[in-house]
Design an enzyme around this catalytic site. Sequence first.
Site, short mmCIF file in Angstrom:
data_model
loop_
_atom_site.label_atom_id
_atom_site.label_comp_id
_atom_site.label_asym_id
_atom_site.label_seq_id
_atom_site.Cartn_x
_atom_site.Cartn_y
_atom_site.Cartn_z
N ASP A 256 0.82 -1.21 0.00
CA ASP A 256 0.00 0.00 0.00
C ASP A 256 0.86 1.26 0.00
OD1 ASP A 256 -1.95 -1.88 0.28
OD2 ASP A 256 -2.86 -1.03 2.08
N ASP B 97 11.42 3.52 13.30
CA ASP B 97 10.69 2.27 13.55
C ASP B 97 9.47 2.61 14.39
OD1 ASP B 97 11.74 -1.00 13.79
OD2 ASP B 97 9.95 -0.32 14.87
N GLN C 152 3.27 -5.23 11.37
CA GLN C 152 3.49 -6.67 11.14
C GLN C 152 2.14 -7.10 10.61
OE1 GLN C 152 3.40 -9.88 10.36
NE2 GLN C 152 2.52 -10.41 12.34
N SER D 202 -8.37 -2.72 9.77
CA SER D 202 -8.53 -3.92 8.95
C SER D 202 -9.85 -4.65 9.20
CB SER D 202 -7.36 -4.87 9.27
OG SER D 202 -7.61 -6.16 8.76
N GLU E 59 -9.98 -7.63 9.48
CA GLU E 59 -9.67 -8.69 10.45
C GLU E 59 -10.23 -8.36 11.83
OE1 GLU E 59 -7.78 -11.86 10.44
OE2 GLU E 59 -8.63 -11.61 8.45
N TYR F 274 -3.05 -10.48 15.50
CA TYR F 274 -3.04 -9.35 14.56
C TYR F 274 -4.36 -8.57 14.64
CZ TYR F 274 -3.46 -6.86 10.11
OH TYR F 274 -3.67 -5.90 9.15
N LYS G 160 -5.00 -4.69 15.77
CA LYS G 160 -5.65 -3.69 14.92
C LYS G 160 -6.85 -3.05 15.62
CE LYS G 160 -3.29 -3.36 11.07
NZ LYS G 160 -2.66 -2.09 10.65
P1 NAP Z 1 2.84 -4.85 3.83
O1 NAP Z 1 3.05 -4.98 2.36
O2 NAP Z 1 3.13 -6.03 4.72
O3 NAP Z 1 3.75 -3.61 4.33
C1 NAP Z 1 3.99 -3.39 5.68
C2 NAP Z 1 4.96 -2.24 5.82
O4 NAP Z 1 5.21 -2.02 7.21
C3 NAP Z 1 6.33 -2.49 5.17
O5 NAP Z 1 6.76 -1.30 4.55
C4 NAP Z 1 7.21 -2.79 6.37
O6 NAP Z 1 8.58 -2.47 6.16
C5 NAP Z 1 6.61 -1.85 7.39
N1 NAP Z 1 6.96 -2.21 8.76
C6 NAP Z 1 6.92 -3.43 9.35
N2 NAP Z 1 7.34 -3.35 10.62
C7 NAP Z 1 7.67 -2.05 10.85
C8 NAP Z 1 8.18 -1.36 11.97
N3 NAP Z 1 8.47 -1.97 13.11
N4 NAP Z 1 8.39 -0.01 11.85
C9 NAP Z 1 8.13 0.63 10.68
N5 NAP Z 1 7.65 0.01 9.58
C10 NAP Z 1 7.42 -1.32 9.67
O7 NAP Z 1 1.34 -4.40 4.17
P2 NAP Z 1 0.23 -3.76 3.19
O8 NAP Z 1 -0.54 -4.86 2.58
O9 NAP Z 1 0.85 -2.71 2.35
O10 NAP Z 1 -0.74 -3.10 4.27
C11 NAP Z 1 -0.54 -1.76 4.71
C12 NAP Z 1 -1.24 -1.58 6.05
O11 NAP Z 1 -2.63 -1.85 5.90
C13 NAP Z 1 -0.77 -2.51 7.15
O12 NAP Z 1 -0.89 -1.80 8.37
C14 NAP Z 1 -1.77 -3.64 7.14
O13 NAP Z 1 -1.83 -4.27 8.40
C15 NAP Z 1 -3.03 -2.88 6.78
N6 NAP Z 1 -4.07 -3.61 6.07
C16 NAP Z 1 -3.77 -4.29 4.93
C17 NAP Z 1 -4.78 -4.90 4.21
C18 NAP Z 1 -4.50 -5.63 2.93
O14 NAP Z 1 -5.36 -6.41 2.49
N7 NAP Z 1 -3.36 -5.41 2.28
C19 NAP Z 1 -6.12 -4.79 4.65
C20 NAP Z 1 -6.38 -4.06 5.80
C21 NAP Z 1 -5.35 -3.45 6.49
P3 NAP Z 1 9.65 -3.56 5.61
O15 NAP Z 1 9.63 -3.44 4.12
O16 NAP Z 1 10.92 -3.09 6.23
O17 NAP Z 1 9.21 -4.90 6.10
O1 F7E Z 2 -5.27 -15.22 3.93
C1 F7E Z 2 -6.55 -18.68 3.70
C2 F7E Z 2 -6.31 -18.10 5.08
O2 F7E Z 2 -2.96 -14.45 4.43
C3 F7E Z 2 -6.55 -15.18 3.35
C4 F7E Z 2 -3.67 -9.17 5.44
O3 F7E Z 2 -3.39 -8.18 4.48
O4 F7E Z 2 -5.99 -9.16 4.86
C5 F7E Z 2 -4.85 -9.99 4.99
O5 F7E Z 2 -5.09 -11.01 5.94
C6 F7E Z 2 -7.30 -16.49 3.61
C7 F7E Z 2 -7.28 -16.95 5.07
O6 F7E Z 2 -4.85 -12.76 4.22
C8 F7E Z 2 -3.49 -20.31 2.66
O7 F7E Z 2 -6.55 -19.09 6.09
C9 F7E Z 2 -5.60 -20.80 2.76
O8 F7E Z 2 -8.55 -17.40 5.42
O9 F7E Z 2 -4.01 -13.83 2.21
P1 F7E Z 2 -4.17 -14.07 3.65
P2 F7E Z 2 -5.67 -12.44 5.56
O10 F7E Z 2 -5.32 -13.37 6.66
O11 F7E Z 2 -7.10 -12.35 5.18
C10 F7E Z 2 -6.39 -8.50 6.05
C11 F7E Z 2 -7.59 -7.64 5.73
C12 F7E Z 2 -5.30 -7.79 6.72
O12 F7E Z 2 -5.49 -6.77 7.37
C13 F7E Z 2 -3.97 -8.47 6.77
O13 F7E Z 2 -2.92 -7.54 7.02
O14 F7E Z 2 -6.66 -17.52 2.87
N1 F7E Z 2 -5.46 -19.52 3.20
N2 F7E Z 2 -4.40 -21.32 2.43
C14 F7E Z 2 -4.17 -19.19 3.16
N3 F7E Z 2 -3.54 -18.05 3.46
C15 F7E Z 2 -2.21 -17.99 3.30
N4 F7E Z 2 -1.55 -16.83 3.58
N5 F7E Z 2 -1.49 -19.07 2.82
C16 F7E Z 2 -2.09 -20.25 2.49
O15 F7E Z 2 -1.43 -21.20 2.09
#
Ligand code: NAP
Ligand code: F7E
Length: 321
Positions: free
Chosen positions: A13, A56, A81, A123, A125, A147, A151
């Site tokens: 993101d 951080d 994380q 999230s 979640e 997690y 959140k």
């Molecule tokens: P991501 O790809 O895992 O990126 C996470 C970022 O956080 C990376 O830049 C990472 O840096 C940084 N980070 C980790 N630990 C840190 C620390 N201790 N201090 C400072 N930075 C740190 O996640 P994303 O998918 O872009 O998601 C962005 C945000 O939205 C996250 O907060 C996630 O939980 C939330 N979110 C995501 C989704 C989704 O579906 N993608 C949905 C809802 C909410 P490094 O590169 O150094 O690891």
């Molecule tokens: O899992 C199932 C797993 O790890 C999605 C993060 O961005 O979205 C993300 O969290 C589903 C789950 O994402 C595997 O059990 C099956 O039901 O892609 P995921 P997540 O857990 O939904 C939310 C909104 C966030 O906020 C989080 O940061 O898929 N699943 N088999 C699996 N998942 C993984 N990773 N690997 C498998 O082999």
Amino acid sequence: MKRTLITGITGQDGSYLAEFLLQKGYKVYGLKRRTSTESYENIKHIQKEIEFISGDLADLSSLIHAVKLSKPDEVYNLGAQSFVADSWSQPVYTAEVTALGALNMLEAIKEVKQDARFYQASSSEMFGKVVETPQKETTPFYPRSPYGVAKVYGHWITVNYRESYNLFACSGILFNHESPRRGIQFVTRKVTDAAARIKLGLQTELRLGNLDAKRDWGFAGDYVKAMWLMLQQEKPDDFVVATGKTHTVRDLVETAFDHVGLKWEDYVVQDPAFMRPAEVDLLLGDPKKAKRRLGWEPKVSFGDLIKMMVDHDLKKYGQTS
Ligand code: NAP
Ligand code: F7E
């Protein structure tokens, strides 16, 4: 020129948001934590336009320094994380970064620049074992992982700082959003990468956990616009951002393998190692408030998103193998 500070700039993101804000003419500062091997993969194309600040989320002093240096009009707290599965093996670390990191960022703003607008990456979640479907802003939370619990803290501390100190602080409750920049551990990217590798003869099977889980999957490029829109409103508020459609992991696998002309049943193996101690079975968001108040709508469909990711992965391996 507006100034922004983005935490999590190297993530999925963070990279799309930085691109979006640079196009809007913002001066972009990115908080970058120290790692033994530098990873700029997602932002290499815009790296020169970003000013990085070492810091951080677990270190309040580094955030105070970052806010002093960047003097931001807008702060987007995307750092976390973010991998749900690892939050069971690293629960304390997840709480320190994902929960207390949000508090640290809010404290830095409160102490240094109270007029900075703040976005918290909340999230779906948080809804976890859902108590109603579809999930909306008023749906009670029932997180199912360390997690998700972290959140929930980040969400409520954002609301609390808004109400206690009158900060312009918003919580975006985003449902799953994906892209070719998605980390390889997440299920969409794991599946699209495997479909490409199997098609090219680089891999023979794909091991997955729960195929019945349902998620509301959208495109990350669409979702960062909603983050920005939240901070452009007259008043701070919280919004669900979702597509309003849900699919099983099985649907995802079928869509990806169909796209490369393969039968998924021939390659997918269910492996208990990828099952979670507590699962979120069904997520389906109601984005009506975001549509009504922000004028936001998702543009990329589930099918097009998965095809975009498979095509990206095919190209990646096709070019290098
Ligand atoms: P991501 O790809 O895992 O990126 C996470 C970022 O956080 C990376 O830049 C990472 O840096 C940084 N980070 C980790 N630990 C840190 C620390 N201790 N201090 C400072 N930075 C740190 O996640 P994303 O998918 O872009 O998601 C962005 C945000 O939205 C996250 O907060 C996630 O939980 C939330 N979110 C995501 C989704 C989704 O579906 N993608 C949905 C809802 C909410 P490094 O590169 O150094 O690891
Ligand atoms: O899992 C199932 C797993 O790890 C999605 C993060 O961005 O979205 C993300 O969290 C589903 C789950 O994402 C595997 O059990 C099956 O039901 O892609 P995921 P997540 O857990 O939904 C939310 C909104 C966030 O906020 C989080 O940061 O898929 N699943 N088999 C699996 N998942 C993984 N990773 N690997 C498998 O082999």
